[in-house]
Design a protein around this motif. Structure first.
Motif, PDB file in Angstrom:
ATOM      1  N   GLU A   1      -6.857   2.541  14.866  1.00 29.60           N
ATOM      2  CA  GLU A   1      -6.056   3.437  13.891  1.00 29.60           C
ATOM      3  C   GLU A   1      -4.696   2.450  13.520  1.00 29.60           C
ATOM      4  N   MET A   2      -4.165   1.829  14.849  1.00 26.76           N
ATOM      5  CA  MET A   2      -3.385   0.541  13.775  1.00 26.76           C
ATOM      6  C   MET A   2      -4.099  -0.706  13.403  1.00 26.76           C
ATOM      7  N   ALA A   3      -5.247  -0.867  13.263  1.00 22.71           N
ATOM      8  CA  ALA A   3      -5.794  -1.854  12.757  1.00 22.71           C
ATOM      9  C   ALA A   3      -5.760  -1.081  11.757  1.00 22.71           C
ATOM     10  N   ALA A   4      -6.048  -0.020  10.764  1.00 19.61           N
ATOM     11  CA  ALA A   4      -6.596   0.182   9.933  1.00 19.61           C
ATOM     12  C   ALA A   4      -4.600   0.134   9.256  1.00 19.61           C
ATOM     13  N   LYS A   5      -3.811   0.678   9.551  1.00 18.36           N
ATOM     14  CA  LYS A   5      -2.832   1.140   9.529  1.00 18.36           C
ATOM     15  C   LYS A   5      -1.843   0.177   8.586  1.00 18.36           C
ATOM     16  N   MET A   6      -2.090  -1.617   9.105  1.00 20.16           N
ATOM     17  CA  MET A   6      -1.640  -2.817   9.416  1.00 20.16           C
ATOM     18  C   MET A   6      -2.853  -2.890   7.940  1.00 20.16           C
ATOM     19  N   LEU A   7      -3.774  -2.954   7.827  1.00 15.88           N
ATOM     20  CA  LEU A   7      -4.101  -3.405   6.863  1.00 15.88           C
ATOM     21  C   LEU A   7      -3.980  -2.876   5.580  1.00 15.88           C
ATOM     22  N   ALA A   8      -3.624  -1.939   5.817  1.00 12.70           N
ATOM     23  CA  ALA A   8      -3.416  -0.512   4.332  1.00 12.70           C
ATOM     24  C   ALA A   8      -1.892  -1.573   3.739  1.00 12.70           C
ATOM     25  N   ILE A   9      -1.085  -1.249   4.445  1.00 18.24           N
ATOM     26  CA  ILE A   9       0.410  -1.777   3.971  1.00 18.24           C
ATOM     27  C   ILE A   9       0.655  -3.509   3.926  1.00 18.24           C
ATOM     28  N   GLN A  10      -0.725  -3.746   3.875  1.00 17.79           N
ATOM     29  CA  GLN A  10      -0.728  -5.285   4.090  1.00 17.79           C
ATOM     30  C   GLN A  10      -0.137  -6.513   2.401  1.00 17.79           C
ATOM     31  N   PRO A  11       1.475  -6.712   2.516  1.00 16.15           N
ATOM     32  CA  PRO A  11       2.159  -7.511   1.297  1.00 16.15           C
ATOM     33  C   PRO A  11       0.321  -7.878   0.277  1.00 16.15           C
ATOM     34  N   ASP A  12       0.833  -8.265  -1.034  1.00 20.88           N
ATOM     35  CA  ASP A  12      -0.053  -9.559  -1.289  1.00 20.88           C
ATOM     36  C   ASP A  12      -0.427 -10.428  -0.845  1.00 20.88           C
ATOM     37  N   ASP A  13       0.579 -10.834  -0.468  1.00 20.99           N
ATOM     38  CA  ASP A  13       0.889 -12.054  -0.527  1.00 20.99           C
ATOM     39  C   ASP A  13       0.305 -12.651   0.937  1.00 20.99           C
ATOM     40  N   GLY A  14       0.625 -11.838   1.877  1.00 20.09           N
ATOM     41  CA  GLY A  14      -0.592 -12.253   2.805  1.00 20.09           C
ATOM     42  C   GLY A  14       0.534 -11.471   4.350  1.00 20.09           C
ATOM     43  N   LEU A  15       2.033 -11.693   4.229  1.00 22.12           N
ATOM     44  CA  LEU A  15       2.702 -11.957   5.667  1.00 22.12           C
ATOM     45  C   LEU A  15       3.078 -10.626   5.766  1.00 22.12           C
ATOM     46  N   TRP A  16       3.183  -9.975   6.281  1.00 21.69           N
ATOM     47  CA  TRP A  16       4.205  -8.218   6.743  1.00 21.69           C
ATOM     48  C   TRP A  16       5.168  -9.185   6.905  1.00 21.69           C
ATOM     49  N   ARG A  17       6.296  -7.871   6.419  1.00 21.75           N
ATOM     50  CA  ARG A  17       8.188  -7.929   6.106  1.00 21.75           C
ATOM     51  C   ARG A  17       8.702  -7.401   7.590  1.00 21.75           C
ATOM     52  N   THR A  18       9.942  -8.021   8.242  1.00 24.84           N
ATOM     53  CA  THR A  18      10.613  -7.429   9.657  1.00 24.84           C
ATOM     54  C   THR A  18      10.687  -5.893   9.558  1.00 24.84           C
ATOM     55  N   SER A  19      10.028  -5.037   8.022  1.00 24.95           N
ATOM     56  CA  SER A  19      10.257  -4.095   8.053  1.00 24.95           C
ATOM     57  C   SER A  19       8.743  -2.983   7.413  1.00 24.95           C
ATOM     58  N   LEU A  20       7.983  -3.001   8.246  1.00 25.02           N
ATOM     59  CA  LEU A  20       6.857  -2.446   8.175  1.00 25.02           C
ATOM     60  C   LEU A  20       6.787  -1.523   6.660  1.00 25.02           C
ATOM     61  N   LEU A  21       7.676  -0.483   6.062  1.00 23.84           N
ATOM     62  CA  LEU A  21       7.878   0.713   5.678  1.00 23.84           C
ATOM     63  C   LEU A  21       8.856   0.172   4.545  1.00 23.84           C
ATOM     64  N   SER A  22       9.408  -0.771   4.361  1.00 26.50           N
ATOM     65  CA  SER A  22      10.831  -0.852   3.995  1.00 26.50           C
ATOM     66  C   SER A  22      10.241  -1.876   3.362  1.00 26.50           C
ATOM     67  N   PRO A  23       9.797  -3.232   2.729  1.00 28.77           N
ATOM     68  CA  PRO A  23       9.430  -4.336   2.693  1.00 28.77           C
ATOM     69  C   PRO A  23      10.526  -4.637   1.584  1.00 28.77           C
TER      70      PRO A  23
ATOM     71  N   LYS B   1      -6.546 -14.429   4.397  1.00 31.84           N
ATOM     72  CA  LYS B   1      -5.095 -15.034   3.618  1.00 31.84           C
ATOM     73  C   LYS B   1      -3.657 -14.706   4.085  1.00 31.84           C
ATOM     74  N   ALA B   2      -3.848 -13.551   5.135  1.00 29.92           N
ATOM     75  CA  ALA B   2      -2.400 -14.132   6.147  1.00 29.92           C
ATOM     76  C   ALA B   2      -3.069 -14.744   6.801  1.00 29.92           C
ATOM     77  N   TRP B   3      -3.795 -15.798   7.942  1.00 33.07           N
ATOM     78  CA  TRP B   3      -3.695 -17.274   8.200  1.00 33.07           C
ATOM     79  C   TRP B   3      -3.202 -17.933   7.354  1.00 33.07           C
ATOM     80  N   ASN B   4      -3.388 -18.482   5.605  1.00 37.80           N
ATOM     81  CA  ASN B   4      -3.146 -19.450   4.996  1.00 37.80           C
ATOM     82  C   ASN B   4      -1.593 -18.975   5.064  1.00 37.80           C
ATOM     83  N   ALA B   5      -0.960 -17.849   4.750  1.00 39.32           N
ATOM     84  CA  ALA B   5       0.406 -17.309   4.321  1.00 39.32           C
ATOM     85  C   ALA B   5       0.785 -18.373   5.811  1.00 39.32           C
ATOM     86  N   ILE B   6       0.484 -17.910   7.031  1.00 38.83           N
ATOM     87  CA  ILE B   6       1.010 -18.181   8.108  1.00 38.83           C
ATOM     88  C   ILE B   6       1.170 -19.488   8.065  1.00 38.83           C
TER      89      ILE B   6
END
Length: 376
Positions: A265-287, A324-329
């Motif tokens: 469930e959490m993995a699906a959510k994290m993939l669904a809300i991943q920003p285009d540049d690959g990195l998640w913002r500190t506020s997940l639902l208010s990037p 993409k996430a790793w390359n951004a990190i």
């Protein structure tokens, strides 16, 4: 391209390592030699620049050395093992002092790993870990008794979601290595308390603590865009902890399906809300609140998602998103090895910067790299 243009390009990258860009085939590729070198650079820089929030055995070092463990497990490079043994020896294999605080046993994940990996008997003293776990799980405590009525919701042992990274993987691994399943059963009991109190089934994310659990009251905290507050690193602690737990949990353990379901469930959510540049913002639902990537949360998410792909719990079609996430990190690592864009110690969404770093951010970087290396 002249030197002036190159300098300007470098400045742009420094200002924000997660500038949105279209994903190309080259961005989806991984150079495992380069990743290993970047991980060693991060280790060397962090070892040369130790940071202590409370003590050498505190949770920040616990999270960092968990990353070192996984880096050694993935690569076999003895530089990681040398760092692990050095800190364990100088810590005298102790935990930190608060026996009912999950944070203070996180360091024992590294001790347990060293004990299993080292051919010498009795090199690691696991008695301090056992003493902590027995007190933590079986002694009375105000939180367990529900006597703390503060706004944080300190009425259960693990009242904050970060705790699900700190203690459960240690307890799970201790149960496995000592062949004492009772510890695993008690871990599950307390894990369920946290799940029932903090997991939002609608959003499939964890509130950091009871301050951020939406009850429908006008007094409840929400983001400016009206969304609930879900902290990236807080959820990173949880999903990375789930990957660690599942990695060591017996396949036939009666409660394993619960952890697999929660992970998916959490993995699906994290993939669904991943920003285009690959990195998640500190506020997940208010990037838009802090519209830049953050490495500690993103590192934990990337580790967990890559682990899921490597272990068949996440479809391989998501591999490009994880790369993409790793390359951004990786772009957030300074030339000297320091990992930047790490939100400082906190308990809710706040900004980071190119120069903000923490040892647990390096731990997240190493965790992510350790699983990215295994992708096929």
């Amino acid at each position: 391209m002249n030197k002036t243009i190159l300098s300007l390009f470098a400045i742009v990258l420094l200002l924000n390592c997660s500038t949105a860009q279209k994903v190309t085939e080259s961005q989806q590729a991984i150079d495992k030699t380069q990743i290993k070198a970047a991980m060693i650079d991060a280790l060397e820089w962090q070892e040369a620049h130790p940071i202590i929030a409370l003590a050498p055995t505190d949770w920040t070092n616990g999270a960092y050395y968990t990353g070192v463990v996984r880096a050694h497990k993935a690569t076999g490079d003895m530089m990681y093992m040398a760092a692990l043994k050095n800190q364990g020896y100088w810590n005298n294999w102790n935990t930190f002092s608060r026996m009912h605080h999950a944070d203070d046993v996180a360091i024992s994940y590294s001790y347990l790993y060293i004990d299993k990996a080292d051919v010498r008997k009795n090199f690691v003293d696991l008695e301090p870990t056992k003493r902590f776990l027995d007190a933590h799980l079986y002694e009375d405590d105000n939180w367990k008794a529900g006597n703390d009525k503060s706004k944080y919701g300190r009425t259960i042992l693990w009242w904050w979601c970060d705790a699900l990274f700190m203690a459960p993987p240690v307890i799970n691994l201790y149960a496995k290595q000592t062949n004492q399943p009772k510890y695993l059963d008690d871990m599950h009991k307390f894990y369920m308390e946290t799940y029932n109190q903090l997991y939002d089934e609608e959003e499939q994310l964890f509130a950091r603590d009871m301050r951020f659990v939406w009850t429908g009251s006008d007094k409840d905290t929400k983001e400016p865009n009206g969304k609930k507050v879900f902290w990236s690193r807080g959820n990173g602690w949880v999903i990375a902890g789930l990957a660690l737990i599942l990695d060591d949990m017996p396949e036939d353990y009666k409660h394993r399906p619960f952890y697999e379901k929660l992970y998916k469930e959490m993995a699906a959510k994290m993939l669904a809300i991943q920003p285009d540049d690959g990195l998640w913002r500190t506020s997940l639902l208010s990037p838009e609140s802090y519209n830049h990537g953050e490495v500690s949360g993103s590192g934990f998410h990337t580790f967990a998602l890559a682990w899921g792909i490597n272990n068949g719990l996440v479809d391989k079609k998501h591999t490009p998103a994880v790369i993409k996430a790793w390359n951004a990190i990786a772009k957030c690592q300074h030339a000297d090895g320091r990992v930047g864009w790490v939100q400082n110690i906190g308990a809710f969404p706040e900004p980071a910067s190119a120069d903000s770093w923490q040892n647990f951010g390096t731990g997240a970087f190493l965790l992510a790299g350790s699983e990215i290396l295994k992708l096929e």
